[in-house]
Design a protein around this motif. Structure first.
Motif: not given
Length: 159
Positions: A83-100
């Protein structure tokens, strides 16, 4: 399993538990973190970002997969629901991560996701209509950095 793949798994397992201290422990002191909102966080700033986000998380869940790594770099895919705290709306965030990696720790972490897609979920109509505009995305970044700075000041005074 390569030790760096195990490190990435440890990072996301800690994230699933909202254990920002364990997440930050996976980072090298010289870490640089980037995503579409937080650009160029260095060292303790990256750990503080996770501390702030975990402390504010509501209705949070995380799944991760596709963890791969070798001696130099790695990647993973993860999906956060919250839940995004500022609006109370639900978020589903799909993320690709890269690392070194350096010295057995993460020295560079880059998350990639669609900021306009995120803004549509987090901000509703405003995000749908305006979330693709550079000034709106800049305002999102500015507000996020201001929130991080306020969190860091509060954390410093309570320590």
């Amino acid at each position: 399993m390569h030790p760096h793949a195990a490190l990435i798994q440890r990072f996301y397992q800690a994230f699933q538990q909202q254990d920002a201290e364990a997440m930050a422990a996976c980072y090298h002191p010289d870490v640089v973190f980037d995503d579409p909102v937080f650009i160029g966080l260095r060292g303790h700033e990256a750990g503080d970002m996770w501390r702030m986000l975990c402390s504010r998380a509501k209705q949070f869940s995380l799944q991760f997969d596709e963890v791969v790594a070798d001696d130099h770099g790695g990647s993973a895919h993860w999906i956060a629901r919250y839940e995004f705290s500022q609006t109370g709306r639900m978020v589903v965030n799909d993320i690709r991560a890269s690392f070194e990696f350096r010295d057995g720790l993460i020295v560079r972490h880059r998350d990639v996701f669609d900021l306009w897609r995120w803004s549509r979920m987090a901000l509703g109509g405003k995000g749908v209509l305006l979330g693709w505009l550079p000034p709106v995305q800049g305002a999102i970044r500015k507000q996020a950095l201001a929130g991080l700075a306020a969190y860091q000041r509060k954390r410093a005074t309570s320590a």
